[in-house]
Design an enzyme around this catalytic site. Structure first.
Site, PDB file in Angstrom:
ATOM      1  N   ALA A 209      48.095  35.845  37.986  1.00 17.09           N
ATOM      2  CA  ALA A 209      47.697  35.585  36.595  1.00 17.09           C
ATOM      3  C   ALA A 209      46.392  36.314  36.232  1.00 17.09           C
ATOM      4  O   ALA A 209      45.498  36.421  37.078  1.00 17.09           O
ATOM      5  CB  ALA A 209      47.543  34.083  36.375  1.00 17.09           C
ATOM      6  N   ASP A 265      44.716  40.250  44.143  1.00 16.62           N
ATOM      7  CA  ASP A 265      43.435  40.427  43.453  1.00 16.62           C
ATOM      8  C   ASP A 265      42.895  39.056  43.062  1.00 16.62           C
ATOM      9  O   ASP A 265      42.510  38.819  41.929  1.00 16.62           O
ATOM     10  CB  ASP A 265      43.635  41.322  42.214  1.00 16.62           C
ATOM     11  CG  ASP A 265      42.339  41.652  41.510  1.00 16.62           C
ATOM     12  OD1 ASP A 265      41.313  41.815  42.190  1.00 16.62           O
ATOM     13  OD2 ASP A 265      42.346  41.749  40.261  1.00 16.62           O
ATOM     14  N   LYS A 295      36.358  40.126  47.509  1.00 17.37           N
ATOM     15  CA  LYS A 295      35.227  39.742  46.673  1.00 17.37           C
ATOM     16  C   LYS A 295      33.975  39.600  47.544  1.00 17.37           C
ATOM     17  O   LYS A 295      34.001  38.925  48.572  1.00 17.37           O
ATOM     18  CB  LYS A 295      35.496  38.415  45.950  1.00 17.37           C
ATOM     19  CG  LYS A 295      36.863  38.341  45.264  1.00 17.37           C
ATOM     20  CD  LYS A 295      37.092  39.434  44.245  1.00 17.37           C
ATOM     21  CE  LYS A 295      38.492  39.343  43.648  1.00 17.37           C
ATOM     22  NZ  LYS A 295      38.794  40.425  42.706  1.00 17.37           N
TER      23      LYS A 295
END
Length: 338
Positions: A209, A265, A295
């Site tokens: 999403a 991601d 990240k």
């Protein structure tokens, strides 16, 4: 001895310089733009530097430019004349080649001319010399950095400069109806890693999403399984090749060898992300490709990267780790399943 200009994403120049220190002894740095652009002097030849960089390319070094010539900036038309004469003196580099001219300017440079004006003048000179001006995939690049008082000029191939974009600043045009900026990250990864997504068959997008990466893969003609407890963008419902599972990825299982491409991601901690990816390893076919962002949430990003790569290398071969232009506080990994 050789001189260079290096570029990193804003705020990451210190990490790029740290990686370069580990590669080359007695290297010296001068900041040109804080946190982003720096000059470096290395007691090695250009060939030795390129050999070292291509053997073990730093994660955070986005672009590198040799300094073949330095020209003092006069602040008038003499600067363009001097650049033109410099290019004319490099006829052997130009003749019969496609060549791009790249100019970057320091904010307080005395150089008066824009990138477009400089390129127009030098393109005319290149044509006169038998070269062919070309911005996309040139054979040779003439890179110019306009500092405060000096022009730094260097020649090299896209491979030697680590990018065929000025300063490695890859630009994609935003499209009407584009779901998210994240699509640019995957587009740049495709380019940087030499991939062609249309050659894959079945993709798994973990943490999909709102669906920017899913959208790109669907556009390339793949069947895509997207997993996320959050909603995908409503426009994706038009694709029959989409299988959307509104669940946590840890709660779904797939038949062995289903996917030849995995993309991820997620804004999760790096170790949680790597654990989740490894849980799906059986769902990937042999030699499947994985494109994953890591990240950098912690104070020791280099250690975080080493820890994540070490964990993933239990099941994957790392092909490349790179902070791409469209990465923010993250890097992108390109892996192949063992």
């Amino acid at each position: 001895m050789s001189d260079w200009i290096g570029t990193a994403n804003h705020g990451f120049a210190t990490l790029a310089m740290e990686e370069l220190r580990r590669l080359f002894r007695d290297i010296k740095f001068v900041q040109l733009r804080a946190g982003e652009i720096f000059r470096m002097e290395v007691p090695l030849s250009r060939e030795e530097i390129m050999s070292g960089l291509l053997e073990k390319e730093p994660v955070f070094l986005r672009h590198i430019q040799p300094i073949d010539r330095t020209l003092p900036i006069q602040g008038n038309a003499d600067d363009l004349q001097a650049l033109s004469e410099l290019v004319r003196s490099a006829r052997m580099r130009c003749e019969g080649k496609t060549i791009a001219v790249h100019l970057r300017r320091a904010e307080n440079t005395k150089f008066l001319y824009s990138a477009a004006d400089t390129k127009a003048v030098l393109d005319a000179v290149l044509t006169e010399l038998g070269g062919e001006p070309e911005m996309q995939s040139p054979e040779m690049i003439c890179s110019i950095y306009a500092g405060v008082d000096d022009l730094y000029v260097g020649w090299g191939s896209p491979k030697e400069q680590l990018s065929d974009w000025p300063g490695g600043a890859v630009r994609f045009q935003r499209e009407e109806g584009q779901i998210s900026r994240a699509k640019f990250k995957l587009l740049e990864a495709e380019r940087a890693f030499g991939l062609r997504f249309e050659t894959y068959r079945e993709a798994l997008d973990i943490g999909a999403a709102p669906g920017g990466w899913t959208h790109l893969l669907l556009e390339r003609g793949l069947r895509v399984t997207s997993v996320d407890p959050a909603e995908l963008h409503s426009s994706l419902k038009a694709y029959q090749r989409l299988n959307y599972l509104k669940k946590n990825a840890s709660d779904v299982k797939f038949p062995s060898g289903t996917f030849d491409l995995l993309v991820c991601d997620m804004s999760w901690s790096p170790m949680q992300m790597s654990k989740l990816v490894l849980e799906k390893i059986d769902a990937l076919s042999k030699n499947a490709t994985a494109i994953i962002t890591v990240k950098l949430m912690h104070k020791k990003p280099l250690q975080t990267i080493r820890d994540v790569i070490e964990r993933l290398e239990s099941e994957f071969i790392l092909k490349k780790a790179k902070q791409l232009f469209h990465n923010r506080d993250e890097i992108t990994l390109y892996l192949i399943k063992k």
